[in-house]
Motif scaffolding. Structure first.
Motif, PDB file in Angstrom:
ATOM      1  N   UNK A 246      -7.399 -43.349   7.474  1.00  0.00           N
ATOM      2  CA  UNK A 246      -6.501 -43.791   8.693  1.00  0.00           C
ATOM      3  C   UNK A 246      -5.247 -43.013   8.716  1.00  0.00           C
ATOM      4  N   UNK A 247      -5.121 -42.404   9.747  1.00  0.00           N
ATOM      5  CA  UNK A 247      -3.650 -41.683   9.767  1.00  0.00           C
ATOM      6  C   UNK A 247      -2.968 -41.933  10.998  1.00  0.00           C
ATOM      7  N   UNK A 248      -1.732 -42.215  11.058  1.00  0.00           N
ATOM      8  CA  UNK A 248      -0.845 -42.220  12.202  1.00  0.00           C
ATOM      9  C   UNK A 248       0.330 -41.349  12.240  1.00  0.00           C
ATOM     10  N   UNK A 249       0.374 -40.575  13.105  1.00  0.00           N
ATOM     11  CA  UNK A 249       1.745 -39.716  13.238  1.00  0.00           C
ATOM     12  C   UNK A 249       3.048 -40.645  12.972  1.00  0.00           C
ATOM     13  N   UNK A 250       3.976 -39.947  12.729  1.00  0.00           N
ATOM     14  CA  UNK A 250       5.317 -40.272  12.489  1.00  0.00           C
ATOM     15  C   UNK A 250       5.771 -41.004  13.777  1.00  0.00           C
ATOM     16  N   UNK A 251       5.203 -40.395  14.699  1.00  0.00           N
ATOM     17  CA  UNK A 251       5.842 -40.838  16.263  1.00  0.00           C
ATOM     18  C   UNK A 251       5.143 -42.063  16.829  1.00  0.00           C
ATOM     19  N   UNK A 252       4.034 -42.071  16.051  1.00  0.00           N
ATOM     20  CA  UNK A 252       2.812 -43.234  16.563  1.00  0.00           C
ATOM     21  C   UNK A 252       2.163 -42.704  17.764  1.00  0.00           C
ATOM     22  N   UNK A 253       2.235 -41.503  18.280  1.00  0.00           N
ATOM     23  CA  UNK A 253       1.656 -41.033  19.500  1.00  0.00           C
ATOM     24  C   UNK A 253       0.142 -40.561  19.088  1.00  0.00           C
ATOM     25  N   UNK A 254      -0.144 -40.316  18.158  1.00  0.00           N
ATOM     26  CA  UNK A 254      -1.517 -39.871  17.617  1.00  0.00           C
ATOM     27  C   UNK A 254      -2.104 -40.266  16.312  1.00  0.00           C
ATOM     28  N   UNK A 255      -3.301 -40.230  16.156  1.00  0.00           N
ATOM     29  CA  UNK A 255      -3.898 -40.677  15.046  1.00  0.00           C
ATOM     30  C   UNK A 255      -5.244 -40.163  14.766  1.00  0.00           C
ATOM     31  N   UNK A 256      -5.755 -40.371  13.431  1.00  0.00           N
ATOM     32  CA  UNK A 256      -7.316 -39.908  13.247  1.00  0.00           C
ATOM     33  C   UNK A 256      -7.921 -40.815  12.124  1.00  0.00           C
ATOM     34  N   UNK A 257      -9.325 -40.532  12.084  1.00  0.00           N
ATOM     35  CA  UNK A 257     -10.158 -40.874  11.122  1.00  0.00           C
ATOM     36  C   UNK A 257     -10.750 -39.551  10.673  1.00  0.00           C
ATOM     37  N   UNK A 258     -11.263 -39.617   9.150  1.00  0.00           N
ATOM     38  CA  UNK A 258     -11.987 -38.339   8.801  1.00  0.00           C
ATOM     39  C   UNK A 258     -13.073 -39.087   8.038  1.00  0.00           C
ATOM     40  N   UNK A 259     -14.350 -38.436   8.497  1.00  0.00           N
ATOM     41  CA  UNK A 259     -15.507 -38.986   7.991  1.00  0.00           C
ATOM     42  C   UNK A 259     -16.220 -37.843   7.342  1.00  0.00           C
ATOM     43  N   UNK A 260     -16.447 -38.057   5.999  1.00  0.00           N
ATOM     44  CA  UNK A 260     -17.121 -36.917   4.964  1.00  0.00           C
ATOM     45  C   UNK A 260     -18.477 -37.175   5.076  1.00  0.00           C
ATOM     46  N   UNK A 261     -19.188 -36.041   4.673  1.00  0.00           N
ATOM     47  CA  UNK A 261     -20.591 -35.978   4.681  1.00  0.00           C
ATOM     48  C   UNK A 261     -21.154 -36.968   3.808  1.00  0.00           C
ATOM     49  N   UNK A 262     -20.365 -37.072   2.549  1.00  0.00           N
ATOM     50  CA  UNK A 262     -21.069 -37.842   1.567  1.00  0.00           C
ATOM     51  C   UNK A 262     -20.779 -39.314   1.823  1.00  0.00           C
ATOM     52  N   UNK A 263     -20.000 -39.715   2.569  1.00  0.00           N
ATOM     53  CA  UNK A 263     -19.836 -41.152   3.330  1.00  0.00           C
ATOM     54  C   UNK A 263     -21.025 -41.462   4.190  1.00  0.00           C
ATOM     55  N   UNK A 264     -21.333 -40.621   4.991  1.00  0.00           N
ATOM     56  CA  UNK A 264     -22.341 -40.521   6.129  1.00  0.00           C
ATOM     57  C   UNK A 264     -23.544 -40.959   5.062  1.00  0.00           C
ATOM     58  N   UNK A 265     -23.957 -40.066   4.264  1.00  0.00           N
ATOM     59  CA  UNK A 265     -25.221 -40.201   3.601  1.00  0.00           C
ATOM     60  C   UNK A 265     -25.319 -41.430   2.683  1.00  0.00           C
ATOM     61  N   UNK A 266     -24.234 -41.916   2.248  1.00  0.00           N
ATOM     62  CA  UNK A 266     -24.036 -43.088   1.378  1.00  0.00           C
ATOM     63  C   UNK A 266     -24.510 -44.295   2.079  1.00  0.00           C
ATOM     64  N   UNK A 267     -24.217 -44.498   3.387  1.00  0.00           N
ATOM     65  CA  UNK A 267     -24.673 -45.762   4.222  1.00  0.00           C
ATOM     66  C   UNK A 267     -25.917 -45.308   5.016  1.00  0.00           C
TER      67      UNK A 267
END
Length: 355
Positions: A246-267
């Motif tokens: 989980x990432x939120x910009x310092x201004x709080x106006x945008x953010x993101x998630x990062x989904x790795x292939x290893x995590x997709x395969x794990x579940x």
């Protein structure tokens, strides 16, 4: 830079401001759209063999509008094929025809008409989209702008909350009553594309159609339970694994998630289990645009969702792609570090300054 990971609850402010209100849609269908709907109805009335398809990676609008139109045409005695290159999410398998969607089309199969719904761009129709000689009359139905429209007959209504609304208009023009099966499909289209009647595209027409669909036998709670309250365990497990990203910009106006292939395969997660996770970021107070990075064999797919005040279009244009005001995606090549930096720079530039 306006970027800071959530580590100590620290946020920095900057001078980012809000954009313009999206406005409200008219209660009446535009005359040109009504005329186009009648042309589509007249064309379909003459056909016997019809292909219905939407953009690859079907969402609720593609699934609901495709299956709703297909079911209605079958009730009229027509032979209908619904195609999508990628399997429909299991969430929509219970809809009429949801389990019989084709993922391939033979090289010699021919149709009297081909109806594209909610595609936005013909390039998104999949590798088995028939050539002009085999698809018959090409009918383009969409609520997204495209110039020039690619169909032989084009029904574009930018004021429609969902393509399901346009399908209902076509069926009115055909004087075909809404069966419960058709109504359920169109309700799924409407409820998903309006964010369960919360998004800025939710209009009086959307509510009126929802009422009409309920009169035709739709149970709103049943729809909610099947579409929104029946999430696969893989989705929840994947969300658990990506929370540290989980990432939120310092201004709080945008953010993101990062989904790795290893995590997709794990579940054991599929593409459908990733869809919608970005909305957790968008739902954060102050966030205007949310992004989710998803690793796949082609590169890193980046999807954007906006609350509507800041358009996704210039962000995607900066990255070399296309999109809509409230949503869009692009596949980028490069390392995680390179792609993330590139996207954050585009997001930073898209944030308007306060006046």
């Amino acid at each position: 830079m306006c970027g800071l990971e959530l580590k100590r609850g620290i946020r920095r402010r900057n001078m980012h401001g809000t954009g313009k209100d999206l406005g409200h849609f008219s209660e009446k269908v535009p005359p040109q759209a009504l005329s186009q709907a009648r042309k589509v109805a007249a064309a379909l009335a003459k056909t016997q063999k019809v292909l219905v398809l939407g953009h690859v990676g079907a969402d609720g609008d593609v699934a609901g509008s495709s299956l709703g139109l297909a079911q209605a045409l079958r009730e009229l005695g027509k032979k209908v094929t619904v195609y999508n290159e990628a399997p429909y999410p299991e969430t929509f398998h219970w809809l009429a025809g949801g389990k019989s969607v084709k993922h391939e089309l033979g090289p010699r199969v021919r149709f009297d008409a081909t109806v594209s719904v909610d595609a936005a761009d013909p390039a998104r129709l999949g590798k088995h989209f028939p050539d002009p000689e085999r698809r018959g009359t090409f009918i383009w139905v969409d609520h997204h702008r495209i110039d020039p429209p690619p169909g032989d007959i084009n029904y574009i209504d930018l004021t429609a909350a969902a393509v399901g609304e346009q399908i209902a208009q076509i069926l009115r023009a055909m004087k075909h009553p809404l069966s419960k099966k058709v109504a359920e499909c169109l309700y799924v289209s409407l409820m998903t594309d309006t964010g369960t009647f919360r998004y800025a595209n939710t209009s009086v027409r959307a509510f009126n159609l929802a009422g009409e669909l309920v009169k035709s036998g739709v149970n709103p709670w049943d729809m909610t339970e099947k579409v929104l309250e029946s999430q696969a365990p893989q989705r929840m497990l994947l969300l658990q694994r990506i929370m540290p990203s989980l990432f939120l910009s310092g201004c709080g106006r945008y953010g993101s998630f990062y989904v790795r292939q290893i995590d997709q395969k794990a579940v054991g997660a599929k593409l459908e289990h990733v869809h919608g996770l970005v909305n957790h970021i968008r739902a954060t107070k102050g966030v205007e645009v949310a992004a989710i990075f998803v690793e796949n064999d082609a590169g890193i797919k980046v999807s954007f969702r906006s609350k509507g005040h800041v358009s996704c279009q210039p962000i995607l244009k900066k990255l070399g792609g296309n999109g809509h005001r409230n949503a869009g995606s692009i596949v980028l090549k490069g390392s995680k570090k390179q792609v993330v930096a590139q996207v954050y720079q585009a997001l930073e530039l898209a944030m308007p300054q306060r006046t």
